[in-house]
Design an enzyme around this catalytic site. Structure first.
Site, PDB file in Angstrom:
ATOM      1  N   GLN A  63      -3.034   6.433   2.118  1.00  0.00           N
ATOM      2  CA  GLN A  63      -2.004   7.131   1.277  1.00  0.00           C
ATOM      3  C   GLN A  63      -2.043   7.656  -0.330  1.00  0.00           C
ATOM      4  O   GLN A  63      -1.868   6.752  -1.861  1.00  0.00           O
ATOM      5  CB  GLN A  63      -1.081   5.848   1.174  1.00  0.00           C
ATOM      6  CG  GLN A  63       0.876   6.223   0.013  1.00  0.00           C
ATOM      7  CD  GLN A  63       1.531   4.691   0.212  1.00  0.00           C
ATOM      8  OE1 GLN A  63       1.641   3.982   0.865  1.00  0.00           O
ATOM      9  NE2 GLN A  63       1.618   4.360  -0.667  1.00  0.00           N
ATOM     10  N   SER A  65       0.695   7.239  -5.834  1.00  0.00           N
ATOM     11  CA  SER A  65       0.760   7.263  -6.948  1.00  0.00           C
ATOM     12  C   SER A  65       0.127   7.854  -7.880  1.00  0.00           C
ATOM     13  O   SER A  65      -0.907   9.091  -7.294  1.00  0.00           O
ATOM     14  CB  SER A  65       0.109   5.645  -7.269  1.00  0.00           C
ATOM     15  OG  SER A  65       1.152   5.106  -6.964  1.00  0.00           O
ATOM     16  N   SER A  71      -5.592   3.120  -2.177  1.00  0.00           N
ATOM     17  CA  SER A  71      -6.737   1.994  -1.321  1.00  0.00           C
ATOM     18  C   SER A  71      -7.361   3.127  -0.160  1.00  0.00           C
ATOM     19  O   SER A  71      -6.540   3.746   0.355  1.00  0.00           O
ATOM     20  CB  SER A  71      -6.476   1.242  -0.182  1.00  0.00           C
ATOM     21  OG  SER A  71      -5.420   0.484  -1.308  1.00  0.00           O
ATOM     22  N   GLU A  79       6.068   0.650   4.731  1.00  0.00           N
ATOM     23  CA  GLU A  79       5.387  -0.919   4.129  1.00  0.00           C
ATOM     24  C   GLU A  79       6.051  -2.190   4.349  1.00  0.00           C
ATOM     25  O   GLU A  79       5.487  -3.314   4.229  1.00  0.00           O
ATOM     26  CB  GLU A  79       4.959  -0.260   2.179  1.00  0.00           C
ATOM     27  CG  GLU A  79       4.552  -0.647   1.878  1.00  0.00           C
ATOM     28  CD  GLU A  79       4.046  -0.260   0.797  1.00  0.00           C
ATOM     29  OE1 GLU A  79       4.942   0.675   0.302  1.00  0.00           O
ATOM     30  OE2 GLU A  79       2.950  -0.111  -0.389  1.00  0.00           O
ATOM     31  N   GLU A 137       8.769  -5.909 -11.555  1.00  0.00           N
ATOM     32  CA  GLU A 137      10.364  -5.253 -12.399  1.00  0.00           C
ATOM     33  C   GLU A 137      10.851  -4.426 -11.813  1.00  0.00           C
ATOM     34  O   GLU A 137      12.189  -3.934 -11.674  1.00  0.00           O
ATOM     35  CB  GLU A 137      10.099  -4.593 -13.418  1.00  0.00           C
ATOM     36  CG  GLU A 137       9.625  -5.218 -14.823  1.00  0.00           C
ATOM     37  CD  GLU A 137       8.170  -6.209 -15.111  1.00  0.00           C
ATOM     38  OE1 GLU A 137       7.627  -5.134 -13.963  1.00  0.00           O
ATOM     39  OE2 GLU A 137       7.753  -6.715 -15.434  1.00  0.00           O
TER      40      GLU A 137
END
Lengths: 410, 374
Positions: free
Chosen positions: A131, A134, A166, A249, A377
């Site tokens: 994936q 990010s 990953s 996910e 958060e």
């Protein structure tokens, strides 16, 4: 109220057990202690073989449509198989993202040709997916990603950097979201692609974490060409596709692994504190009781959610709860396990530190669990906004062209 | 998987919630407390009529025999609305003590009256400060009579019958039925909670009849463990209500040009409360299963700890979220805050139950899952 399967669930569980009994060995009584899970060539090979075996017998992609090699089963059956599989000594599963996230997204957004081409090889473990979401400048604010894809004839040319990926160093394909129009507000100018990881210009480097191990990669993309028929969804639809992938996910991400309440309890029974078993110390008892209560709460929350699935409902926000609670609990237990060793707590020598340095290792990897897959958060925002109906923060970048959004204090 | 309330119980919950929201408007609880009456007698008799007071009492003893699942659900709804009735005292403690330890004759005599609401029962265990423990019981039973001082006895001012913990001549702890009468003097006690009718009970040779099934401290703990699960449901109901109040207020209240609910300092606190309430609810569900099945080592302690923590945190954060208005008499925030703190200590504090949980866990022969689940 009980813990029983429905008749259909019981029948499927029996079928799953028969398959597992025929193909794997039962786990021995749970051993405590740290076990390194390095993904070397042998571990990857074993994982592929096991995936292929499951695919051949219909025990992976259980809720996939039959035409892609699935079983047309239910999410509940997928859960039941995972429960049963966990009782057996099977290779590490590197195909969760492929089967649970990438391909379901492909089936939702891709063309029949795309899904037809990629689903089966993913299911049989022949092709592994990663994936590519990010970036160094886009973590919690994923929509702030800056990897550019520019149209050039029948191709797209991609430049940028992805991170926290990953399995990137041995994946054949990646699910990539990139910016195609920076003049639009940030959620509108993205497009989703299938990236062949063997394309020229793809460079993968492993990231070394504070524990010294490497579970993630950074992926540099330099003038990488992607043919337009590897675009997933329409131009500008990238954010919606990414959200589908993230929604899947929640079926994949579970509780953080590591020493739990039962483990620290057993350790406190054997460890000595001030000349008596540590478990007789009032502060030790209080802490362990609270961790146990949290763990039981998570377990029965999971069973409630499975009940909702079993009765035909949809899972709620419990995946957010599970990760939020379990990651912090893991970090606290790890820290406390080290504390119980007093002056010897810092020692990590496997022969000297109890349980193969389980608590010390967990001290070093636990911080990542509170960040990966949604920080504490962000999870609190999700719970507050989606469950409790509280309004989102006002956003300083709302409605502004992406290339005019401030990116630093200077 | 079938780990949730049944369709019947869920339907009953809808009815219960409608009934209670009709009967308990904002201000009802405060007015009830200010009236000086020990409880809302009209509400109580309506609850009796609907079978709530005999929910777990067999039909043979005048109950509605709806089962423990239904009783757990009712406890949660009563906790949610702060209903000013002696439900926990009379049902979780009084009726349960009779069901566990009473003779058929005792059950025939008292359970129908408890179920129809004509008699309120309660438990007199505490003797001032201290957790539930044999060492904290000085009241003595001898020759059919009890002497000693019990306090606080919640709902003691309303109770026609009291289950009293006392020690006999051999020092063994037992449970005894004491009716209002000679040798029984109740002094009203002011407590943290608004309303109710807590008392200090002075027993001076009060006529007492043993509940013969209770033959020592472990039996008292058995009663407390079953009650702990029902208390946990009441606490979960209250915690959910306090959280709902806080969220509703945060969405309405504007500061700095926007609802305070949009501020992460506010929403993260309430997200954490939500998590605590959900974990407590799930642990309470496990408790409900244990009540019915008799299984689940540590289920009661686990449910009780989680619920105590959740209700205290929710009630505390509710006031904080409301700001100054939450600190006033007129806002209902303090009703939850007061009830949460009263329920926390009533059958042993979280500290007491944590200790008990560790005792239970470390006494297990086999580690892992008592119910055989992953």
């Amino acid at each position: 109220m009980d813990f029983s399967d429905t008749a259909e669930e019981a029948a499927f569980r029996a079928e799953a057990r028969a398959f597992l009994d025929a193909n794997a060995a039962r786990k021995a009584a749970s051993a405590r202690g740290y076990r390194s899970r390095a993904l070397d060539a042998q571990a990857i090979g074993e994982s592929r073989l096991w995936q292929a075996r499951k695919a051949a017998c219909g025990f992976t992609g259980i809720h996939w449509p039959r035409r892609y090699g699935g079983r047309d089963g239910t999410q509940m059956q997928a859960i039941i198989f995972a429960q049963e599989e966990a009782r057996y000594d099977v290779p590490v599963n590197i195909f969760n993202q492929s089967v649970g996230m990438a391909m379901p997204t492909m089936m939702t957004w891709g063309t029949a040709e795309q899904a037809g081409r990629f689903a089966r090889p993913a299911l049989f473990g022949e092709e592994l997916w990663c994936q590519l979401f990010s970036e160094p400048g886009a973590g919690s604010d994923l929509a702030g990603l800056r990897t550019r894809a520019a149209r050039d004839g029948d191709d797209w040319v991609v430049n940028g950097q992805k991170v926290w990926t990953s399995n990137a160093h041995f994946a054949q394909f990646g699910m990539l979201v990139a910016r195609t129009d920076p003049s639009l507000p940030k959620h509108q100018g993205m497009t989703f692609f299938i990236l062949d990881m063997r394309s020229p210009g793809v460079e993968v480097r492993q990231i070394r974490q504070i524990s010294g191990t490497s579970n993630f990669c950074e992926v540099f993309l330099s003038d990488v060409r992607i043919p337009d028929h590897h675009r997933l969804g329409a131009i500008g639809q990238g954010w919606a596709v990414a959200l589908t992938m993230l929604a899947n996910e929640r079926f994949v991400v579970g509780e953080a692994e590591g020493p739990g309440a039962e483990d620290i309890l057993a350790f406190a029974e054997s460890a000595t504190l001030d000349g008596q078993p540590a478990l007789q110390d009032a502060s030790v008892r209080e802490k362990i009781a609270d961790w146990y209560v949290q763990e039981q709460g998570l377990k029965y929350t999971r069973l409630r959610s499975q009940t909702a699935l079993s009765r035909g409902g949809v899972p709620g926000p419990e995946a957010s709860i599970a990760k939020l609670v379990s990651a912090t609990k893991l970090q606290q237990i790890a820290m406390f396990g080290v504390d119980l060793l007093g002056q010897g707590g810092a020692v990590m020598e496997p022969g000297t530190a109890p349980l193969n340095a389980w608590f010390q290792e967990a001290v070093l990897y636990a911080p990542g669990k509170r960040i990966a897959g949604g920080t504490d958060e962000i999870l609190r925002n999700i719970i507050a906004e989606r469950v409790l109906g509280m309004p989102p923060d006002p956003r300083a970048d709302k409605g502004i062209a992406f290339n005019e959004i401030p990116t630093s204090a200077r | 998987m079938n780990f949730d309330f049944s369709a019947d119980t869920t339907a009953m919950r809808e009815q219960a919630r409608r009934f209670l929201s009709d009967r308990i408007a904002p201000g009802t609880v405060r007015r009830q407390a200010e009236s000086g009456a020990p409880f809302d007698a009209a509400l109580w008799s309506d609850m009796a009529r609907m079978g709530w007071l005999g929910a777990a009492v067999p039909e043979a003893f005048g109950g509605a025999e709806l089962g423990y699942e239904a009783l757990c659900m009712l406890a949660e709804e009563i906790g949610r609305t702060l209903a000013p009735v002696p439900f926990s005292s009379s049902i979780y403690l009084g009726a349960e003590a009779l069901l566990l330890f009473g003779t058929p004759a005792q059950m025939r005599r008292w359970l129908p009256a408890i179920a129809d609401g004509s008699v309120v029962a309660t438990l007199a265990l505490a003797e001032g400060a201290g957790e539930p423990a044999p060492a904290n019981i000085a009241a003595r039973f001898a020759a059919g009579a009890i002497s000693g001082r019990k306090l606080p006895v919640f709902d003691g001012g309303a109770a026609g019958i009291v289950v009293v913990a006392a020690r006999d001549a051999t020092g063994s702890i037992g449970l005894y039925l004491v009716e209002r009468g000679p040798g029984v003097v109740a002094h009203a006690l002011r407590t943290l909670e608004l309303g109710g009718s807590a008392v200090a009970l002075d027993l001076d040779g009060a006529a007492a009849e043993p509940l013969p099934g209770a033959t020592g401290w472990p039996d008292v703990m058995r009663l407390l463990e079953r009650a702990a699960i029902l208390f946990a449901f009441e606490q979960v109901g209250g915690a959910q209500a306090a959280l709902d109040m806080a969220v509703a207020y945060a969405r309405e209240r504007f500061a700095f040009g926007r609802p305070i609910a949009a501020m992460q300092a506010v929403k993260h606190q309430l997200a954490d409360i939500y998590v605590a309430v959900e974990l407590a609810r799930s642990n309470a569900y496990h408790g409900a299963w244990a009540l019915d099945s008799g299984g689940g080592d540590g289920a009661a302690a686990t449910a009780r700890i989680a619920a105590t923590v959740a209700y205290e945190r929710a009630a505390t954060q509710n006031i904080q979220t409301h700001g100054g208005i939450g600190f006033t008499w007129e806002a209902d925030c303090h009703l939850h805050y007061r009830r949460a703190k009263r329920l926390s200590g009533q059958i042993g504090s979280a500290r007491f139950w944590r200790n008990r949980l560790i005792d239970i866990l470390s006494a297990r022969n086999v580690r892992g899952e008592p119910d055989g689940l992953q």
